[in-house]
Scaffold this active site. Structure first.
Site, mmCIF file in Angstrom:
data_model
loop_
_atom_site.group_PDB
_atom_site.id
_atom_site.type_symbol
_atom_site.label_atom_id
_atom_site.label_comp_id
_atom_site.label_asym_id
_atom_site.label_seq_id
_atom_site.Cartn_x
_atom_site.Cartn_y
_atom_site.Cartn_z
ATOM 1 N N LYS A 53 46.678 40.861 35.397
ATOM 2 C CA LYS A 53 47.479 39.821 34.735
ATOM 3 C C LYS A 53 48.889 39.762 35.325
ATOM 4 O O LYS A 53 49.412 38.686 35.608
ATOM 5 C CB LYS A 53 47.531 40.085 33.213
ATOM 6 C CG LYS A 53 46.196 39.842 32.550
ATOM 7 C CD LYS A 53 46.146 40.221 31.073
ATOM 8 C CE LYS A 53 44.703 40.051 30.583
ATOM 9 N NZ LYS A 53 44.558 40.170 29.131
ATOM 10 N N GLN A 97 47.411 43.836 24.793
ATOM 11 C CA GLN A 97 46.066 44.075 25.314
ATOM 12 C C GLN A 97 45.234 44.838 24.287
ATOM 13 O O GLN A 97 45.675 45.846 23.729
ATOM 14 C CB GLN A 97 46.158 44.863 26.637
ATOM 15 C CG GLN A 97 44.853 44.998 27.388
ATOM 16 C CD GLN A 97 44.340 43.678 27.969
ATOM 17 O OE1 GLN A 97 45.089 42.734 28.168
ATOM 18 N NE2 GLN A 97 43.055 43.623 28.247
ATOM 19 N N ASP A 120 47.472 34.527 23.726
ATOM 20 C CA ASP A 120 46.041 34.811 23.548
ATOM 21 C C ASP A 120 45.363 33.832 22.596
ATOM 22 O O ASP A 120 44.132 33.778 22.553
ATOM 23 C CB ASP A 120 45.860 36.227 22.972
ATOM 24 C CG ASP A 120 45.664 37.286 24.049
ATOM 25 O OD1 ASP A 120 45.017 36.970 25.069
ATOM 26 O OD2 ASP A 120 46.134 38.421 23.850
HETATM 27 N N1 L34 Z 1 44.772 40.736 24.060
HETATM 28 N N2 L34 Z 1 42.963 41.727 25.061
HETATM 29 C C1 L34 Z 1 43.750 40.654 24.910
HETATM 30 N N3 L34 Z 1 43.535 39.482 25.573
HETATM 31 C C2 L34 Z 1 42.501 39.371 26.429
HETATM 32 O O1 L34 Z 1 42.262 38.211 27.047
HETATM 33 C C3 L34 Z 1 41.678 40.480 26.642
HETATM 34 N N4 L34 Z 1 40.633 40.467 27.553
HETATM 35 C C4 L34 Z 1 39.433 41.224 27.244
HETATM 36 C C5 L34 Z 1 39.855 42.648 26.855
HETATM 37 N N5 L34 Z 1 41.045 42.690 26.040
HETATM 38 C C6 L34 Z 1 41.915 41.652 25.918
HETATM 39 C C7 L34 Z 1 40.825 40.483 28.896
HETATM 40 O O2 L34 Z 1 41.896 40.224 29.426
HETATM 41 C C8 L34 Z 1 38.693 41.190 28.557
HETATM 42 N N6 L34 Z 1 39.686 40.796 29.543
HETATM 43 C C9 L34 Z 1 39.487 40.796 30.932
HETATM 44 C C10 L34 Z 1 40.480 40.436 31.831
HETATM 45 C C11 L34 Z 1 40.270 40.479 33.203
HETATM 46 C C12 L34 Z 1 39.074 40.874 33.711
HETATM 47 C C13 L34 Z 1 38.068 41.232 32.827
HETATM 48 C C14 L34 Z 1 38.288 41.194 31.459
HETATM 49 C C15 L34 Z 1 38.868 40.944 35.183
HETATM 50 O O3 L34 Z 1 39.824 40.891 35.939
HETATM 51 N N7 L34 Z 1 37.646 41.133 35.648
HETATM 52 C C16 L34 Z 1 37.298 41.253 37.036
HETATM 53 C C17 L34 Z 1 36.915 42.673 37.409
HETATM 54 C C18 L34 Z 1 37.962 43.654 37.080
HETATM 55 C C19 L34 Z 1 37.504 45.078 37.353
HETATM 56 O O4 L34 Z 1 37.384 45.431 38.524
HETATM 57 O O5 L34 Z 1 37.267 45.816 36.371
HETATM 58 C C20 L34 Z 1 36.075 40.386 37.317
HETATM 59 O O6 L34 Z 1 35.885 39.973 38.455
HETATM 60 O O7 L34 Z 1 35.305 40.153 36.369
#
Ligand code: L34
Length: 283
Positions: A53, A97, A120
């Protein structure tokens, strides 16, 4: 069939839109949007997401601040940090988060965020706005899911959308956003009888339950659009979704991969929401 949706490319396009918007806002208002991200404790997945982020914010040129607080911080101390950000005129967006350590009441924390800085879209005022069809901040992951679906350019009127999962942060808001697109929406969950049959009736299937490979190819209608919101970490540290990609991909017309699907879009939509909060606070 089986076309793989490139969430990374789509998120890049959204971030580029935001980048141009940040420049415009700087010129028009003499200030850039600023996002504050609070992370409590050292959950490794949360650390990755928060890092992504902050990196996205830097890419778009907006300001960001990361507050890393210890896992044993008291609830009141956390609430005070949030109130300070609420009162800070230079902070446009506040994100705490999740999940939080178990001694902290997440509901109290969400309620403490000023609704106009709630990037959010979790605050009750924004949730009410979503369900009443008012202008509001839409939660990032649901917004990313429908942005992906919208990018396919299909009319959802008369289509059956099935959302597996009923959480406040994904399942329920996704269902409302699909309803807004005139889909006929079913919300399925852990107590749903014959989940396979329900999923097989879906033209659009969104899965957000947090169970690795729960949905297999035999549960998918040929030609369906499959959006996988799950991010599960295997013992080998590899990521996999709630959909069994290998068996689902040949059946679906479109499918999102994990990683590289919904995750990057969540982050791109957070950038959009920060702009929306900035604009909402002007004048
Ligand atoms: N307050 N908490 C708050 N807001 C959110 O919007 C979230 N979420 C979820 C968990 N807690 C939160 C996220 O940001 C899930 N989440 C989230 C954000 C980014 C990614 C996955 C979940 C992400 O970048 N995923 C990558 C892989 C990352 C890795 O290597 O682990 C992808 O390509 O899916």
């Amino acid at each position: 069939m089986g076309k793989i949706i490139d969430g990374k490319a789509l998120s890049q396009a959204v971030k580029d839109e935001v980048k141009a918007e940040v420049e415009r806002l700087q010129a028009a208002y003499g200030r850039k949007p600023c996002l504050a991200v609070i992370i409590v404790g050292e959950n490794p997945a949360s650390q990755v997401y928060v890092r992504n982020k902050v990196a996205a914010a830097a890419y778009t040129g907006m300001e960001s601040r990361k507050l890393e607080l210890p896992a044993d911080i008291g609830e009141e101390a956390l609430l005070q940090r949030i109130r300070a950000l609420n009162d800070d005129p230079d902070t446009d967006g506040i994100l705490v988060q999740l999940p939080l350590p178990s001694h902290i009441d997440e509901e109290k924390v969400i309620d403490a965020i000023a609704p106009e800085k709630d990037v959010d879209g979790f605050h009750p005022e924004n949730v009410a706005g979503l369900w009443l069809g008012k202008r509001c901040i839409v939660p990032c992951t649901p917004a990313g899911v429908v942005r992906i679906i919208d990018s396919l350019g299909l009319d959802l009127a008369g289509k059956h959308a099935v959302v597996v999962g009923r959480s406040n942060i994904v399942g329920k808001p996704v269902a409302k956003l699909l309803l807004d697109r005139n889909a006929t929406v079913t919300i399925a969950h852990s107590r749903t009888a014959d989940l396979g049959a329900v999923c097989r009736s879906a033209d659009v299937l969104v899965v957000a339950v947090g169970k690795a490979r729960l949905v297999t190819g035999d549960m998918i209608k040929p030609g369906a659009i499959v959006i996988d919101v799950g991010i599960n970490r295997g013992a080998d540290g590899k990521l996999c979704g709630d959909v069994d990609f290998a068996s689902a991909e040949p059946v679906a017309s479109w499918i999102t991969p994990v990683p590289g699907g919904v995750g990057p879009m969540t982050i791109a939509m957070l950038m959009k929401n920060t702009i929306a909060c900035f604009l909402g606070r002007q004048e």
